[in-house]
Scaffold this active site. Structure first.
Site, mmCIF file in Angstrom:
data_model
loop_
_atom_site.group_PDB
_atom_site.id
_atom_site.type_symbol
_atom_site.label_atom_id
_atom_site.label_comp_id
_atom_site.label_asym_id
_atom_site.label_seq_id
_atom_site.Cartn_x
_atom_site.Cartn_y
_atom_site.Cartn_z
ATOM 1 N N ASP A 223 -2.621 34.166 52.090
ATOM 2 C CA ASP A 223 -2.030 34.751 50.963
ATOM 3 C C ASP A 223 -2.877 36.095 50.520
ATOM 4 O O ASP A 223 -2.599 37.195 49.845
ATOM 5 C CB ASP A 223 -1.833 33.916 49.750
ATOM 6 N N PRO B 262 0.341 41.485 51.988
ATOM 7 C CA PRO B 262 1.768 41.889 51.880
ATOM 8 C C PRO B 262 2.428 40.385 52.223
ATOM 9 O O PRO B 262 2.061 39.542 53.078
ATOM 10 C CB PRO B 262 2.174 42.590 52.888
ATOM 11 N N ASP B 263 3.757 40.318 51.590
ATOM 12 C CA ASP B 263 4.420 39.011 51.907
ATOM 13 C C ASP B 263 5.409 39.394 52.771
ATOM 14 O O ASP B 263 6.303 40.216 52.594
ATOM 15 C CB ASP B 263 5.211 38.493 50.603
ATOM 16 N N ILE B 264 5.278 38.995 54.220
ATOM 17 C CA ILE B 264 6.274 39.421 55.288
ATOM 18 C C ILE B 264 7.703 39.000 55.034
ATOM 19 O O ILE B 264 8.616 39.743 55.251
ATOM 20 C CB ILE B 264 5.555 38.853 56.542
ATOM 21 N N LYS C 197 11.290 28.839 45.733
ATOM 22 C CA LYS C 197 10.609 29.623 46.631
ATOM 23 C C LYS C 197 11.739 30.329 47.554
ATOM 24 O O LYS C 197 11.631 31.682 47.484
ATOM 25 C CB LYS C 197 9.939 28.996 47.556
ATOM 26 N N ALA D 21 5.282 31.335 60.330
ATOM 27 C CA ALA D 21 3.682 31.657 60.141
ATOM 28 C C ALA D 21 3.238 31.230 58.804
ATOM 29 O O ALA D 21 3.967 31.419 57.845
ATOM 30 C CB ALA D 21 3.514 32.935 60.379
ATOM 31 N N LYS E 95 -22.513 42.463 59.909
ATOM 32 C CA LYS E 95 -22.591 40.906 59.639
ATOM 33 C C LYS E 95 -23.502 40.571 58.176
ATOM 34 O O LYS E 95 -24.524 41.112 58.109
ATOM 35 C CB LYS E 95 -23.398 39.971 60.836
ATOM 36 N N ASN F 66 -6.488 29.354 58.180
ATOM 37 C CA ASN F 66 -5.863 28.002 57.577
ATOM 38 C C ASN F 66 -5.795 27.217 58.753
ATOM 39 O O ASN F 66 -5.889 27.573 59.934
ATOM 40 C CB ASN F 66 -4.455 28.444 56.831
ATOM 41 N N LYS G 276 11.799 34.531 47.365
ATOM 42 C CA LYS G 276 11.409 35.326 48.390
ATOM 43 C C LYS G 276 12.711 36.143 48.845
ATOM 44 O O LYS G 276 12.650 37.270 49.671
ATOM 45 C CB LYS G 276 10.878 34.499 49.556
#
Ligand code: CTP
Length: 421
Positions: free
Chosen positions: A292, A319-321, A353, A288, A302, A224, A357
């Site tokens: 996702d 994983p959602d840190i 959110k 960071a 390749k 991203n 979280k």
């Protein structure tokens, strides 16, 4: 005189409160006027114990204001007028008492009323006994003021009038002249001396920053637009306040921030592992932009364009840190701060959110196309905390957003400290 040219024609409102360092203010007024600034003085009752109105009047060649309730002053020059006609307010010396009154928003004399009534930039030059300066109450007040955008100049470290040694001496007149000139030049004020500005000493802060790269095959990856500028600035700002900082960074093109231990990772799973290995921590700031999703099965070679159709990439969730490290438990950092990149309904989405979280605070930023946030040098954020109304900060350089956040974190810990029996 070319030096400090930006002071020419500027109107400085100098507020002199009751510290021994007030004796240096006539010298300060002279140095400012030599450089083309005009100086009008407000003297507190305490200040007038150390310097007389007559001395300040003589060097400023202007009336010296002392009384909130003087009918002539209020008709000729009310407290609102005093601030309106100034380009900047400088409180020097700023005693522990006036700093506390500023932090509380008290308006009980002319100086504090002017400071509450002003919408002009304010610089403060603290001056007090070393233990008063280091007291959690004073540190919490300074953190509040910093967070509100007040600029601190000094204090210096050295022998003090009370016979002790340490941080608490007011900056010298020429240092104050330089700080005001830097203000008008649009630079930030000189940094505080290290020993005087370490409210987070003894705390470990963990910061995540940058994007993650999720491999598709040995040469391709999903990524991203995160530059890491905001996360790296947060790490630097926390380190500047004395925290021991571990920065877990995805791939970025930035130098390592001074004074931080940097763990470099590529993927979300590596980032989580690095964070877990760095625990325990008192503070987590998850800045960071973690991917996702990752490709469910990374190709070992390749991918070739050999078929009729492009390859289908099956994705699986990373994983959602932030959510993982926010879970209650002994390893949870005492203060967990997340970021929320949103493109619409920023505060509402970010508030939801934060709760989802499980973090304590969230910094919500608008990353709508055209906002210039991703990769840019500025950020326009809202600070959302569980127990308070959202705070909207002006659009600021990322370094300043980081400094405000670090100041708010220091204030949070200082307040907890002063709650201790
Ligand atoms: N975050 C994380 N691990 C992830 C995803 C996000 O630690 N796998 C953290 C980010 O560092 C940030 C916060 O979660 O502090 C919110 O990131 P954001 O991308 O805005 O939220 P998402 O979880 O991706 O939610 P959505 O896509 O619904 O906006």
């Amino acid at each position: 005189m070319a030096e400090y040219e930006s002071l020419r024609g500027k109107h400085v409102l100098l507020i002199v409160s009751g510290g021994i360092a007030a004796y240096k203010t006539p010298e300060l007024v002279r140095r400012l006027r030599e450089r083309g600034a005009s100086v009008r003085c407000v003297l507190t009752r305490g200040g007038s114990q150390f310097v007389t109105p007559l001395a300040l009047q003589a060097v400023s060649e202007d009336k010296v204001y002392t009384d909130l309730w003087s009918l002539t002053d209020e008709s000729e020059m009310g407290h609102i007028q005093l601030s309106r006609q100034a380009d900047v307010l400088l409180v020097a010396p700023a005693t522990a008492n006036i700093l506390a009154r500023m932090a509380q928003g008290l308006a009980e004399d002319l100086a504090s009323t002017v400071l509450l009534a002003t919408d002009k930039p304010v610089l403060v030059a603290p001056a007090m006994n070393v233990r008063m300066y280091q007291h959690p109450a004073t540190q919490a007040n300074l953190a509040v003021l910093r967070q509100r955008g007040v600029t601190l100049v000094g204090p210096n470290e050295g022998p003090m009038a009370c016979g002790e040694y340490g941080p608490g001496r007011m900056s010298e007149p020429m240092e104050l002249v330089a700080a005001l000139a830097a203000h008008f030049d649009g630079q930030t004020a000189p940094p505080l001396p290290v020993s005087a500005a370490r409210p987070l000493a003894g705390r470990h802060a963990l910061v995540t920053s940058g994007p993650t790269h999720e491999p598709i095959d040995p040469v391709r990856y999903i990524a991203n637009r995160s530059s890491g500028k905001q996360g790296h600035a947060v790490a630097a700002a926390l380190a500047a306040l004395g925290a021991r900082v571990t920065l877990v960074s995805g791939p970025v093109a930035l130098p390592d921030p001074a004074g931080c231990r940097v763990l470099r990772v590529e993927t979300a799973r590596e980032m989580l592992a690095a964070c877990t290995s760095a625990l325990p921590a008192d503070i987590l700031v998850a800045a960071a932009a973690v991917a996702d999703w990752r490709v469910a099965v990374e190709a070992g070679h390749k991918l070739k364009k050999d078929g009729d159709r492009p390859p289908a990439l099956a994705l699986t969730e990373n994983p959602d840190i932030l959510a993982t490290l926010s879970r209650p438990g002994p390893a949870r950092p005492a203060l967990v701060v997340g970021f929320a990149a949103e493109t619409r309904d920023v505060v509402a989405y970010a508030t939801a959110k934060r709760a989802r979280k499980g973090c304590d605070w969230i910094i919500a930023n608008d990353v709508a196309p055209g906002s210039g946030t991703f990769g840019g040098d500025h950020n326009h954020v809202h600070l959302i905390r569980a127990d308070r109304e959202p705070e909207t900060w002006p659009r600021l350089p990322k370094a300043e957003v980081a400094q405000r956040l670090a100041a708010a974190i220091a204030q949070h810990f200082a307040a907890r400290e002063s709650d201790r029996p």
